[in-house]
Design an enzyme around this catalytic site. Sequence first.
Site, PDB file in Angstrom:
ATOM      1  N   HIS A 106       0.818  -1.219   0.000  1.00 36.89           N
ATOM      2  CA  HIS A 106       0.000   0.000   0.000  1.00 36.89           C
ATOM      3  C   HIS A 106       0.852   1.270   0.000  1.00 36.89           C
ATOM      4  CE1 HIS A 106      -3.748  -2.338   1.613  1.00 36.89           C
ATOM      5  NE2 HIS A 106      -3.514  -2.548   0.345  1.00 36.89           N
ATOM      6  N   CYS A 141       7.116  19.528 -12.856  1.00 38.18           N
ATOM      7  CA  CYS A 141       5.946  20.015 -13.604  1.00 38.18           C
ATOM      8  C   CYS A 141       5.068  20.962 -12.790  1.00 38.18           C
ATOM      9  CB  CYS A 141       5.123  18.837 -14.115  1.00 38.18           C
ATOM     10  SG  CYS A 141       4.091  18.069 -12.848  1.00 38.18           S
ATOM     11  N   ALA A 224      -0.298  -9.509  17.841  1.00 44.62           N
ATOM     12  CA  ALA A 224       0.909  -9.972  17.143  1.00 44.62           C
ATOM     13  C   ALA A 224       2.169  -9.832  17.994  1.00 44.62           C
ATOM     14  CB  ALA A 224       1.066  -9.198  15.835  1.00 44.62           C
TER      15      ALA A 224
HETATM   16 ZN   LIG Z   1       5.257  16.444 -11.718  1.00 46.99          ZN
END
Ligand SMILES: [Zn+2]
Length: 241
Positions: A106, A141, A224
Amino acid sequence: MRVLVLTGAGVSAESGIPTFRGKDGYWRNLDPAKLATPHAFARDTKLVWEWYRERRERIRNAQPNAAHEAIARLAHHTKEFLLITQNVDDLHARAGTPAEKMVQIHGDIFVTRCSRCEFERHDDEEDEPEQEHVVPRCSKCQGPMRPGVVWFGEQLAWRELQQVENFLDGRACDVVIVAGTTATFGYIIDWALRARHDGAQLIDVNPEETPLSRFATRLVREPAAIALPCIVEDLIVSPSD
Ligand SMILES: [Zn+2]
């Protein structure tokens, strides 16, 4: 011995990382399951970043627990080993599980990636303060950057998926351990069942019943961090073959 371990939020909960389920997971009265979506990011980018920055901070202040340490020990003792974790924190890595034996299916909360192009970077601690309350921008960008995690409704990343498939295409596993996950996602159940050969051990470690419980050869209804050190000790001392 060939071993596959699958872990989920229950493993990190014991290090103080809140799960998405239940009241503990709520942040400013908001349901995290509704923040961890492309829709929430598009609607309120700044809010989603504030939440992720707090989560990063919490993870940085947390320590791996006995479950993370037991899994790291098993990884070092087993030549053919893969850990598939649904956790986006770095606690398995900090406990010592080698990167090449682990897939964060994930994503990684400390990765920041562009929502428009392929650019991504790993954010270390020093990067954080100056960006406080600001949406990071892509240096290529200028697009809004997002956390490098898989949100609800998104596809799993190709690279991670390939790592899992490559492991599953190999020899069948002698031991599969599923810990701290209710195995809600179909692919987790699928991988756990596909990995085994006939006669392999399937160990389900969870305080509550899971969809995998009925297939398990051993059910451990404990957290756990309590159960895994004993299970790993048993496997290392008397491996199944
Ligand atoms: Zn970018």
